[in-house]
Design a protein around this motif. Structure first.
Motif, PDB file in Angstrom:
ATOM      1  N   UNK A 122       0.660  -1.321   0.054  1.00 29.21           N
ATOM      2  CA  UNK A 122       0.129   0.124  -0.001  1.00 29.21           C
ATOM      3  C   UNK A 122       0.881   1.212  -0.178  1.00 29.21           C
ATOM      4  N   UNK A 123       0.440   2.075  -0.859  1.00 29.49           N
ATOM      5  CA  UNK A 123       1.324   3.345  -1.030  1.00 29.49           C
ATOM      6  C   UNK A 123       1.131   4.352   0.347  1.00 29.49           C
ATOM      7  N   UNK A 124       2.205   4.977   0.642  1.00 33.04           N
ATOM      8  CA  UNK A 124       2.046   6.163   1.666  1.00 33.04           C
ATOM      9  C   UNK A 124       1.962   7.507   0.976  1.00 33.04           C
ATOM     10  N   UNK A 125       1.848   7.625  -0.127  1.00 34.57           N
ATOM     11  CA  UNK A 125       2.136   8.881  -1.123  1.00 34.57           C
ATOM     12  C   UNK A 125       0.690   9.410  -1.036  1.00 34.57           C
ATOM     13  N   UNK A 126       0.422  10.602  -0.742  1.00 42.85           N
ATOM     14  CA  UNK A 126      -0.751  11.370  -0.944  1.00 42.85           C
ATOM     15  C   UNK A 126      -1.132  11.591  -2.268  1.00 42.85           C
ATOM     16  N   UNK A 127      -2.418  10.814  -2.708  1.00 44.03           N
ATOM     17  CA  UNK A 127      -2.517  11.238  -3.897  1.00 44.03           C
ATOM     18  C   UNK A 127      -2.629  12.576  -4.471  1.00 44.03           C
ATOM     19  N   UNK A 128      -2.725  13.649  -3.756  1.00 42.06           N
ATOM     20  CA  UNK A 128      -2.877  15.030  -4.290  1.00 42.06           C
ATOM     21  C   UNK A 128      -1.317  15.430  -4.492  1.00 42.06           C
ATOM     22  N   UNK A 129      -0.455  15.031  -3.645  1.00 42.23           N
ATOM     23  CA  UNK A 129       0.626  15.445  -4.013  1.00 42.23           C
ATOM     24  C   UNK A 129       1.470  14.611  -5.245  1.00 42.23           C
ATOM     25  N   UNK A 130       1.010  13.320  -5.469  1.00 39.05           N
ATOM     26  CA  UNK A 130       1.301  12.725  -6.366  1.00 39.05           C
ATOM     27  C   UNK A 130       0.812  13.162  -8.030  1.00 39.05           C
ATOM     28  N   UNK A 131      -0.644  13.895  -7.892  1.00 36.84           N
ATOM     29  CA  UNK A 131      -1.236  14.467  -9.097  1.00 36.84           C
ATOM     30  C   UNK A 131      -0.426  15.873  -9.047  1.00 36.84           C
TER      31      UNK A 131
END
Length: 167
Positions: free
Chosen positions: A1-10
């Motif tokens: 499971x990813x710990x990266x915030x989807x908004x940060x990734x976007x």
């Protein structure tokens, strides 16, 4: 499971310039389908393959994952309006578009930067998108400057804004 915030990734992915394409197909009943995609890339030279990724939630998704063929229209710098129209859900996207039958009778743009006609080779799982792998059957190119999507804006490779901006 990813710990990266989807908004940060976007936000990070918005900083990666990508080509703007409108991908089209025609279903067995003759209905035309299309969507704007910046998730397009070459995949292999031997065999000649490309990939494009429609959202699973898109109304055209089922038409594309079951299509025999599809056409990738690589948009020219003055075609931001076409990109915007095909990015919107809902209405018949072809009513006001300059699309006309091109390779294999698929809807295409006469003045695109390039058109890449594909046979559906495979459909792969891509999370909230599907990955369509197309086997390239025909190509057409022009000298038109491409449209690029960068930092949530349609732009030109040199960085000057295209005729219409954000999607």
């Amino acid at each position: 499971m990813s710990t990266v915030d989807p908004a940060d990734f976007a936000r990070a992915m918005a900083r990666v310039p990508t080509p703007v394409t409108v991908v089209t197909t025609v279903d067995p009943g003759g209905r035309r389908w299309g969507f704007t995609a910046s998730s397009f890339s070459s995949l292999s030279l031997d065999p000649t393959l490309v990939l494009v990724c429609p959202a699973r939630t898109a109304s055209c998704h089922d038409a594309f994952v079951s299509a025999d063929r599809f056409l990738v229209n690589v948009l020219a710098s003055g075609q931001a309006g076409v990109a915007g129209a095909f990015a919107r859900p809902g209405a018949d996207k072809f009513t006001q578009s300059p699309m006309e039958p091109r390779e294999f009778g698929l809807p295409g743009l006469a003045d695109a930067t390039a058109r890449i006609a594909c046979a559906l080779h495979d459909v792969l799982d891509g999370g909230d998108h599907s990955i369509l792998v197309g086997r390239v059957e025909a190509v057409w190119t022009s000298d038109a400057e491409p449209l690029v999507y960068y930092n949530r804006l349609f732009t030109r490779p040199g960085g000057s804004p295209a005729l219409a901006s954000s999607a």
